[in-house]
Design an enzyme around this catalytic site. Structure first.
Site, PDB file in Angstrom:
ATOM      1  N   LYS A 149      56.655 122.388 119.389  1.00 15.74           N
ATOM      2  CA  LYS A 149      55.683 122.832 118.384  1.00 15.74           C
ATOM      3  C   LYS A 149      54.301 122.390 118.861  1.00 15.74           C
ATOM      4  CE  LYS A 149      55.463 123.188 113.354  1.00 15.74           C
ATOM      5  NZ  LYS A 149      55.194 124.610 113.278  1.00 15.74           N
TER       6      LYS A 149
HETATM    7  N1  PMP Z   1      59.162 129.112 113.894  1.00 12.59           N
HETATM    8  C1  PMP Z   1      57.866 128.867 114.137  1.00 12.59           C
HETATM    9  C2  PMP Z   1      57.217 129.523 115.291  1.00 12.59           C
HETATM   10  C3  PMP Z   1      57.155 127.994 113.296  1.00 12.59           C
HETATM   11  O1  PMP Z   1      55.862 127.735 113.545  1.00 12.59           O
HETATM   12  C4  PMP Z   1      57.804 127.396 112.195  1.00 12.59           C
HETATM   13  C5  PMP Z   1      57.072 126.424 111.306  1.00 12.59           C
HETATM   14  N2  PMP Z   1      56.012 127.001 110.623  1.00 12.59           N
HETATM   15  C6  PMP Z   1      59.149 127.719 111.951  1.00 12.59           C
HETATM   16  C7  PMP Z   1      59.800 128.557 112.841  1.00 12.59           C
HETATM   17  C8  PMP Z   1      59.898 127.115 110.801  1.00 12.59           C
HETATM   18  O2  PMP Z   1      60.113 125.751 111.009  1.00 12.59           O
HETATM   19  P1  PMP Z   1      60.183 124.687 109.821  1.00 12.59           P
HETATM   20  O3  PMP Z   1      61.306 125.098 108.939  1.00 12.59           O
HETATM   21  O4  PMP Z   1      60.413 123.396 110.495  1.00 12.59           O
HETATM   22  O5  PMP Z   1      58.875 124.756 109.107  1.00 12.59           O
END
Ligand code: PMP
Length: 292
Positions: A149
């Site tokens: 991320k």
């Molecule tokens: N995929 C991407 C590209 C993201 O940036 C996110 C978070 N916004 C998610 C999936 C979902 O992840 P999470 O459930 O940890 O927020």
């Protein structure tokens, strides 16, 4: 509003970073989006673990311990007197010179923004989303792993722009082979014949915290099988139910993809159960903001 910036709580207007920060110059950094519900931070430990994994993957050493980061998040929420909030936790390579070389960035920049959340409109949850498949492919793992991320979101931003131009709130991104990876800021799921299927992370998806919770709820509460399998847009078009998950969106039904109506065009019954179960979990669990 106070912002945590490198160990201090400063006014929003004074919370600034250098133009030489490599987070800005090169997208060199990592982040997390976290939610607090009802005085508790949901899955805080998991988010901080993922932050440290992302940092490790880009060889960025975070100068605080996980415990110190956790305390900084809680303290920022306390000074802002927030019980329900969206939290943005960011660590950049720090201020350096104009070259790429991270050795010139001596200290990472760490900041935490806690703010009220802007949710999707209620109609989206009631009626489901109409999404598109983007022509922008998800980054290939060999170049920049979608499991990290990082502050490099241009890939997702380009797909999001395509969605906005077609009046869609989200876009599905395929990997280089044409298999479904995820959306620009959400993971994607389908139900077919009472089996929940989501792309494996190696197919180009972030290991979403919400994704993990939903897979667990499907197993334990709905007593249905969960599979991580690659699939194409065709499998979404013929699915019984489709939904997205993410920290901001939570669990949100999808009822139309690329102009095709999914099943009967209404949010699916298992999806509705998951939305309810997820809602209950967010209200009941999490790290308390208030000092014990
Ligand atoms: N995929 C991407 C590209 C993201 O940036 C996110 C978070 N916004 C998610 C999936 C979902 O992840 P999470 O459930 O940890 O927020």
């Amino acid at each position: 509003m106070k912002i945590y910036l490198n160990g201090q709580l400063v006014d929003k207007e004074k919370a600034t970073v250098s133009v030489f920060d490599h987070g800005l110059l090169y997208g060199d950094g990592v982040f997390e989006g976290i939610r607090a519900y009802n005085g508790r931070v949901f899955k805080l430990v998991e988010h901080i673990d993922r932050l440290f994994n992302s940092a490790r993957a880009i060889l960025l050493e975070i100068s605080l311990t996980k415990q110190q980061i956790q305390e900084a998040v809680l303290e920022t929420l306390r000074v802002n007197q927030l019980q329900d909030a969206y939290i943005r936790l960011v660590v950049t390579r720090g201020s350096g010179d104009l070259g790429l070389d991270p050795r010139h960035c001596t200290k990472p920049t760490i900041f935490i923004i806690t703010d009220k959340i802007t949710l999707y409109p209620v109609e989206f949850y009631r009626d489901g989303l109409s999404v598109i498949t983007s022509s922008v492919k998800r980054n290939i793992s060999e170049a920049l792993s979608p499991a990290i991320k990082s502050l490099n979101y241009l890939n997702n931003v380009l797909a999001k722009i395509e969605a906005i131009r077609q009046n869609a709130p989200e876009a599905i991104m395929l990997n280089r082979e044409g298999y479904v990876a995820e959306c620009t800021g959400d993971n994607i799921f389908l139900f077919k014949d009472n089996v929940l299927i989501t792309p494996p992370t190696w197919a180009g998806a972030l290991e979403g915290i919400t994704r993990n919770v939903v897979m667990d709820l499907t197993n334990r509460k709905l007593k249905l099988e969960v599979r991580e399998e690659i699939f194409t847009p065709y499998h979404l078009y013929i699915a019984d139910e489709v939904f997205l998950t993410g920290t901001a969106a939570e669990v949100i039904p999808v009822t139309k993809i690329d102009g095709r109506i999914i099943k009967d065009g209404k949010p699916g019954k298992e999806t509705l159960k998951l939305m309810k179960a997820f809602g209950e979990l967010t209200r009941m669990t999490g790290v308390p903001i208030r000092r014990k």
